[in-house]
Each structure stands twice: as C-alpha cells, then as structure tokens.
Write a protein that holds these residues in place. Structure first.
Motif, PDB file in Angstrom:
ATOM      1  N   GLY A  56      10.144  34.607  -2.149  1.00 53.49           N
ATOM      2  CA  GLY A  56       9.181  34.068  -2.463  1.00 53.49           C
ATOM      3  C   GLY A  56       9.009  32.645  -3.207  1.00 53.49           C
ATOM      4  N   THR A  84      -6.541  30.083  -5.681  1.00 53.65           N
ATOM      5  CA  THR A  84      -5.691  30.895  -6.565  1.00 53.65           C
ATOM      6  C   THR A  84      -5.857  30.738  -8.034  1.00 53.65           C
ATOM      7  OG1 THR A  84      -3.700  29.290  -6.407  1.00 53.65           O
ATOM      8  CG2 THR A  84      -3.800  30.983  -4.895  1.00 53.65           C
ATOM      9  N   GLN A 104       2.593  37.966   0.314  1.00 51.68           N
ATOM     10  CA  GLN A 104       3.067  37.377  -1.285  1.00 51.68           C
ATOM     11  C   GLN A 104       4.436  38.607  -1.233  1.00 51.68           C
ATOM     12  OE1 GLN A 104      -0.911  37.809  -3.616  1.00 51.68           O
ATOM     13  NE2 GLN A 104       0.724  36.693  -4.750  1.00 51.68           N
ATOM     14  N   THR A 122       1.203  30.416  -7.348  1.00 49.17           N
ATOM     15  CA  THR A 122       1.659  31.703  -6.643  1.00 49.17           C
ATOM     16  C   THR A 122       2.678  31.498  -5.255  1.00 49.17           C
ATOM     17  OG1 THR A 122      -0.927  32.122  -6.849  1.00 49.17           O
ATOM     18  CG2 THR A 122       0.313  33.518  -4.878  1.00 49.17           C
ATOM     19  N   LYS A 123       3.603  32.618  -5.675  1.00 51.27           N
ATOM     20  CA  LYS A 123       4.669  32.340  -4.551  1.00 51.27           C
ATOM     21  C   LYS A 123       4.403  33.088  -3.320  1.00 51.27           C
ATOM     22  CE  LYS A 123       8.327  31.868  -8.125  1.00 51.27           C
ATOM     23  NZ  LYS A 123       9.493  32.477  -8.510  1.00 51.27           N
ATOM     24  N   VAL A 124       4.680  32.687  -2.393  1.00 57.39           N
ATOM     25  CA  VAL A 124       4.460  33.585  -1.021  1.00 57.39           C
ATOM     26  C   VAL A 124       5.577  33.715  -0.121  1.00 57.39           C
ATOM     27  CG1 VAL A 124       1.963  32.699  -1.050  1.00 57.39           C
ATOM     28  CG2 VAL A 124       3.810  31.404   0.406  1.00 57.39           C
TER      29      VAL A 124
END
Length: 321
Positions: free
Chosen positions: A87, A33, A130, A37-39
């Motif tokens: 997220g 990434t 995501q 990063t939020k998932v």
C-alpha cells in the motif's frame, strides 16, 4: 471507509454523443477521500463486447446456451504500488481527478444494442483496490455506433440495391366459395428512423363480409450460441385502414411513421442480428394465409442528442475464503 466517492466519465466527440471505430475515447476518473489513502492498485478499463445467453427446459434438465465475443479491451493503470502489496501508493485527501485516453480500434464493430437474449455493450470501469478485503468499483456505458452505413451489406448486396425501389406482393384468401384478394405496394424498402413511408393496399373483397386491412411492424431478433439458434419476434400495430364492404373493391393508402427510437437493422454481429418486416393483414374469418409480409430495412436517422444513463458506483468488501 476513507474513499467517499468514485466515478468515471468521458468526453463527447460529437452532438449525437456516440463513439465509432477510430475515435479517441478520453475522460477522467474522480475519487474523493476523507484523508490520505494508501492503495495497492488504481486503474481504468475500456471494453467492447457482445454476449448471448438463454435457457431451454429439456425434460427435467435445464440447458444453458451462452457465448460472448470481445471487440476490444484496454487497461490504463493510474496508480500501482511497487512493493508487492504494502500500500505504498498514496491518494491525497479531498477531490482527485485522473485523466485517461484510449483509441478505439478502427475495425468493423456493431452498434450498442440490447435484445431479448443478448446485448452489445461498450463500457468504462474504474477499480480502486486498497487491500484484498476492500475494493471499490464504478462503471459507465458509452454509446457506440458502427461506421458502416449499411451494417447488413455482408448479408446481401441486393439489399442495398433495392433500398429505394418499390416493393409489392399479392395474396388471395379463400373464405367458403368466395375470396379476398389484396395487393400491397410499399414505396421503398429502406426507411430511416423517424421517417415515414407510403403503403398502398388494393382490396378486392368478393366475400359476404366487410374486411379491414391492418398494418404491423414485425421485429425479428435472432441469437446464436453453441451451434444453437433462438428467435424472438414482436409485432407492433402500425395502423388500420378503412373497411372494405362486401362484394366491393377499394384502394387504401396509408402513411406509416417509423419510431425514431427503433434500432436500425444489423447483421454485422456473429451472435445476433435484427431484421424487420412490414405485415399487412385482412380479418377474413377462418381464412388461411390472409397476410402479406414485405421486407423493411430500418436505417440510421438524423443525429439526436444521446440521453446518458445514470452513472452507478458499486462499493463492496471482499473477504478471504
């Protein structure tokens, strides 16, 4: 697009590069990434399945026949947000590697195979979500090999008994008032991938023309779905013998090599099977039944390193509606 790379890979367990029932399938999922990063969910799946599909034209209608069977399905969740999709799970920037381990069930399952209207595949898939609009996926197949030395034993125990025995057959072809008689003998019925077998052809040519025996490897793929059956055949020229002149006889011996990449005979899949025959023909003009077919079982040969298929990643956006 903060996710720059997503891949899944596995660790080999033998020099052949294949997996079998009871083996441990371990590997890693790699994600790169550009920033934090939020998932919502990040997981890896292992699946073994067989699928058959073909189409038949019936008048103006086009009928589709399809069936599938799942041998196993495992899912390992790497990350999953616990707050209903906000997220909250985080992947740090840079390269991140996540290991996984599955144990393949120790049951009888067919080897990987791809035929005319069906295939047996074993796959690893990784999926990173995501949001509902942005999902990343990647997939790789891993080669699977049945543990059964004879994956056709359920068909008939007599096949196993006859693998090393000599087999022979006779055919008489009439041409006008004369005839051609051929006697074919193969040294054995079971041959390993890449090995050779000897075939002897005795030709009694009482016709007015010379005849030439030809040797063919006959492949027969059978597929079953929705109580329907379809067959695909393919004949490959193995080689040619010497010509036998008119009003003469001759015995011709030929050594035939089985291609190492030829898929072994199998019957241990409920939706498809693969069989072989050795066919010997003589080119007698206008004659009927001028060929002989002998049973041939292709067995698994010596281990050879597996050539991996290139990995592929699929990136796509999902939009609502």
């Amino acid at each position: 697009m903060t996710v720059k790379h997503l891949s899944v890979d596995y660790n080999k367990v033998n020099e052949r590069g294949t997996f079998s029932p009871g083996d441990i399938l371990s590997g890693r999922v790699t994600v790169v990434t550009s920033k934090e990063t939020k998932v919502q969910c990040f997981l890896v799946r292992a699946k073994g399945k067989a699928k058959v599909t073909w189409h038949e034209q019936q008048g103006r209608a086009r009928e589709t026949y399809s069936d599938k069977k799942k041998y196993f399905y495992f899912e390992h969740i790497i990350l999953q947000d616990k707050n209903k999709g906000d997220g909250s799970e985080i992947i740090r920037p840079g390269r991140n590697v996540y290991p996984f381990t599955f144990v393949i069930p120790n049951t009888d399952m067919p080897s990987s195979y791809e035929g005319k209207w069906g295939k047996i595949t074993y796959t690893l898939r990784a999926q990173l979500t995501q949001s509902i609009w942005l999902v990343h996926k990647t997939k790789i197949e891993f080669p699977f090999l049945t543990k059964s030395e004879f994956p056709f034993a359920s068909k008939s125990d007599m096949i196993i008994i006859g693998l090393k025995e000599r087999h022979f057959a006779t055919r008489i072809s009439f041409y006008g008032s004369t005839k051609v008689t051929i006697n074919v003998t193969s040294e054995k019925m079971g041959v390993k991938q890449g090995d050779a077998m000897g075939v002897s052809v005795e030709v009694l040519n009482e016709s007015a023309r010379s005849v030439t025996p030809k040797f063919y490897l006959c492949e027969k793929q059978t597929f079953v779905a929705q109580s329907k059956r379809i067959v695909h055949t393919n004949d490959t020229l193995f080689g040619m013998g010497d010509s036998v002149a008119a009003d003469s006889s001759r015995t011709i011996t030929k050594v035939l090599s089985v291609p190492p990449q030829l898929h072994p005979t199998f019957f241990n899949c409920s939706m498809m099977k693969l069989e072989y025959r050795l066919k010997v023909t003589v080119d007698v003009p206008l004659a009927r039944d001028s060929e002989i077919k002998l049973p041939l079982v292709i067995l698994l040969g010596s281990p050879k390193p597996h050539q991996e298929k290139p990995k592929r990643s699929i990136w796509f956006r999902k939009f609502p509606g």
